[in-house]
Design a protein around this motif. Structure first.
Motif, mmCIF file in Angstrom:
data_model
loop_
_atom_site.group_PDB
_atom_site.id
_atom_site.type_symbol
_atom_site.label_atom_id
_atom_site.label_comp_id
_atom_site.label_asym_id
_atom_site.label_seq_id
_atom_site.Cartn_x
_atom_site.Cartn_y
_atom_site.Cartn_z
ATOM 1 N N SER A 138 -10.307 -3.649 0.487
ATOM 2 C CA SER A 138 -9.881 -3.997 1.040
ATOM 3 C C SER A 138 -8.655 -4.700 2.195
ATOM 4 C CB SER A 138 -11.195 -5.326 1.662
ATOM 5 O OG SER A 138 -10.969 -6.348 0.335
ATOM 6 N N ASN A 139 -7.955 -4.503 1.630
ATOM 7 C CA ASN A 139 -6.224 -4.727 1.916
ATOM 8 C C ASN A 139 -5.686 -3.238 2.656
ATOM 9 O OD1 ASN A 139 -3.669 -5.416 1.851
ATOM 10 N ND2 ASN A 139 -3.750 -5.906 -0.553
ATOM 11 N N GLN B 166 -3.612 -3.487 4.711
ATOM 12 C CA GLN B 166 -1.602 -3.472 4.353
ATOM 13 C C GLN B 166 -1.518 -2.330 3.421
ATOM 14 O OE1 GLN B 166 -0.304 -6.859 3.957
ATOM 15 N NE2 GLN B 166 0.708 -6.940 5.761
ATOM 16 N N ASP C 68 -5.040 1.397 -5.884
ATOM 17 C CA ASP C 68 -3.499 1.046 -5.272
ATOM 18 C C ASP C 68 -2.386 2.341 -6.066
ATOM 19 O OD1 ASP C 68 -3.857 0.428 -8.653
ATOM 20 O OD2 ASP C 68 -1.714 -0.502 -7.827
ATOM 21 N N GLU D 85 1.282 -8.411 -3.135
ATOM 22 C CA GLU D 85 0.039 -8.782 -2.367
ATOM 23 C C GLU D 85 -0.214 -7.820 -1.521
ATOM 24 O OE1 GLU D 85 2.038 -13.276 0.620
ATOM 25 O OE2 GLU D 85 2.941 -11.009 0.712
ATOM 26 N N LEU D 86 0.252 -6.999 -2.054
ATOM 27 C CA LEU D 86 -0.328 -5.459 -1.567
ATOM 28 C C LEU D 86 -1.755 -5.208 -2.671
ATOM 29 C CD1 LEU D 86 2.020 -3.182 -0.394
ATOM 30 C CD2 LEU D 86 0.604 -4.637 1.053
#
Length: 661
Positions: A627-628, A630, A517, A619-620
């Motif tokens: 697989s997210n 957004q 991330d 939520e990200l």
């Protein structure tokens, strides 16, 4: 079992043991005006400016408040206008696009990037010019992105209102001050003389106040804490750390088993001085004898006035002769040269006890009433600010007239009277007294990110995630318990983690941790200005906190994970600057100029993206990162906008990062 799952609960509990409670709605006087925005940024330093820059390019309405009247933080109001950069990152121009634009503006303005011919950096320049350049950059971003900038200098955040369940910030109350008709201009008085006044709603003899209510422009908005000490973090009372962390397999070089909230890195009031043709008169300040026992060149290889003067020289109209001292080359000072001073055993002020700590702990905030409705006063100890100001002024006198040296002995110091202290509203620091408008802050409150897989006590970037130091040294085997040392070996094994868990011999990985991330980058050494052992810091014979520098050394290029920007509990709240979720040791690398821009750009982009996609940042990073869709969309936007999220050729499968120095 995930290695992070075995991190001890005591790592968090030792520094956040008091139960968290939410500030109630304050009894606020009727606001003088209401201002709406999509993104509210508290703090106009480099991180806050970068957040605003990206928000404006995304077409958002951005409000920016700043306690001083200058944008830029480190490069302006704090006076450290010498860009701290790593050579390999600089050689490849691998910085965020907005930071590169700032560097270009500096070069265009002076006709060169380093008008001071300093040797600490490839770019040293005037703080007052930095504010103007950055202001123009934001104005250009406003036009380009068709956003709206609402700039509130000389404004502090006084109160926050949360919704009923404490998950959203609904309103921010600020107080803007300006001199009364009979008072002298801003920046006449020292910060310690005025800061408490600025947090009072009522007008005073010196200042007229405007109470400003900041609200969402539509139904949603984001609040970003880009203040230098994590003011909103303290005021919102979200979980955070302060000072030294307990020793563990994640922070193995920590000097303490239990942590120490009072021992933060030193802060510095910078100032500018000018070399002169003739000797100047330098009367001894009344307080000089109190601070004289502290000052030193620190090391024999640095015991040269000319070396120290040119270290952060901001202006050099005439190039002096080439010289060399302690293996460092520089051009000698000539009359008219202007130098900014920022020296560890000089104007650094390094409190580290409960009697003098600069940034109040949560317990101290509660005891002083600052967590009560309407009670917030900035969260800093004013008396320590005052001592820091005297300490800095005393250091100038030591440079030009002193004959003592606390660390080397008196034979190393002689007077250098051909220099003058620069003060006045038209001086480089823009203050009548000559000190920077705000001290350079190296460490503030650091949030504890949200719980997640591998982080049951909340997300944190630790020493083991970035250091190049050899953590297989016998010291760690002797200091850590057997089980902690095994966990440490597993943390360091990288792709050989399974082999390490089976007890096989493995090498320490030659890279930093890779975060799926990641939303930004940084690279700098783990660089400490440790607290002093006893109170007061300037006490004769006082020493640095023993062992604190063990963690000091080089770091690999590192990433800024989105999880480090997301505090617990409040969903529309993001962190930029030095208050992201790092440990004390990691924070020593995550604090310099280009990092601040990168994390600010990440926060501003994330806020704009979240508003457009109707998603909360947490939520990200829930569930599976890759697989997210957004999250991947956010990363693509950052990259497309020139904000790198990883360094070239630094993947989990590449363990050879030795070229990144």
């Amino acid at each position: 079992m995930s290695l992070r799952l075995i991190s001890a609960f005591s790592l968090v509990f030792a520094v956040t043991s008091t139960a968290i409670s939410r500030p109630a709605t304050a009894a606020v006087p009727s606001p003088d005006e209401t201002v709406t925005c999509d993104i509210f940024v508290a703090g106009g330093g480099l991180a806050g400016a970068a957040a605003a820059y990206e928000g404006l390019l995304a077409g958002k309405t951005v409000c920016v408040t700043e306690i001083t009247d200058w944008l830029g933080g480190q490069i302006s109001s704090q006076g450290t206008s010498a860009l701290d950069e790593r050579p390999t990152q600089r050689e490849q121009f691998f910085f965020p696009q907005g930071y590169l634009e700032l560097r270009e503006r500096i070069e265009d303005y002076y006709g060169e990037l380093n008008p001071g011919d300093c040797w600490v950096s490839l770019s040293c320049f005037f703080p007052d010019d930095a504010h103007s350049m950055l202001q123009s950059q934001l104005e250009d971003a406003e036009r380009e992105g068709q956003g709206t900038l609402k700039w509130f200098p000389s404004t502090v955040v006084k109160d926050l209102d949360l919704n009923a369940d404490g998950t959203l910030m609904e309103r921010v109350i600020g107080i803007q001050h300006e001199p009364t008709d009979d008072a002298p201009p801003l920046n006449t008085y020292h910060l310690s003389e005025t800061i408490e006044d600025w947090y009072q709603y009522e007008d005073s003899d010196q200042f007229k106040k405007t109470i400003i209510e900041f609200m969402p422009q539509d139904d949603d908005w984001y609040v970003i804490d880009a203040t230098e000490t994590g003011e909103l973090v303290g005021l919102a009372d979200v979980p955070y750390r302060l000072g030294l962390d307990p020793r563990s397999h994640l922070e193995p070089s920590s000097v303490t088993e239990s942590g120490d909230r009072y021992c933060t890195q030193g802060f510095t009031y910078t100032f500018a001085m000018e070399a002169t043709e003739e000797p100047q008169d330098h009367p001894e300040p009344d307080f000089y004898a109190q601070y004289e026992p502290y000052y030193s060149y620190e090391l024999e290889r640095l015991a040269s006035f000319d070396l120290v003067f040119t270290y952060r020289r901001l202006w050099s109209p005439e190039t002096g002769e080439q010289d060399r001292f302690g293996g460092i080359g520089f051009t000698k000072p000539t009359p008219g040269d202007i130098s900014m001073q920022n020296w560890t055993w000089g104007n650094d002020y390094r409190p580290g006890t409960a009697e003098d700590n600069f940034i109040y702990t949560r317990e101290q905030l509660e005891e002083s009433g600052q967590l009560s409705p309407g009670g917030w006063m900035g969260g800093l100890r004013t008396e320590t600010l005052r001592r820091g100001e005297e300490h800095a002024l005393g250091y100038f006198h030591w440079l030009v007239a002193g004959t003592t040296d606390s660390q080397l002995g008196d034979e190393f110091k002689e007077p250098h009277p051909n220099n003058r202290f620069l003060s006045g509203l038209d001086s480089p620091m823009g203050t009548e007294h000559g000190l920077s408008k705000y001290p350079y802050i190296r460490e503030g409150r650091r949030i504890i990110g949200r719980e997640g897989e591998g982080y049951p006590d909340g997300f944190t970037i630790w020493e083991v995630d970035i250091t190049r130091n050899d953590l297989t040294d016998e010291y760690y085997q002797e200091t850590l318990s057997d089980s902690e040392y095994q966990w440490l070996k597993q943390e360091l094994a990288g792709t050989e983690a399974i082999a390490a868990m089976l007890g096989e011999d493995t090498d320490q990985r030659a890279r930093s941790r890779i975060y799926p991330d990641s939303v930004g980058i940084g690279h700098y050494a783990i660089d400490f200005h440790p607290c002093m052992t006893e109170h007061p810091p300037e006490k004769p014979g006082n020493t640095e906190r023993e062992g604190t520098r063990r963690a000091e050394g080089q770091a690999y290029p590192f990433q800024i994970p989105l999880r480090a920007l997301i505090p617990q509990d409040i969903d529309n709240f993001l962190i930029a600057g030095k208050s992201i979720a790092t440990s004390n040791i990691a924070a020593a690398a995550y604090r310099v100029h280009s990092f601040e821009w990168s994390v600010g750009a990440a926060a501003g982009t994330t806020a704009a993206f979240a508003l457009e996609e109707d998603v909360y940042p947490y939520e990200l990073v829930d569930g599976r990162f890759y697989s997210n869709e957004q999250l991947q969309g956010l990363k693509r936007r950052l990259e497309d906008n020139g904000n790198p999220t990883a360094f070239p050729d630094t993947s989990i499968f590449n363990n050879d990062w030795d070229d990144w120095r």
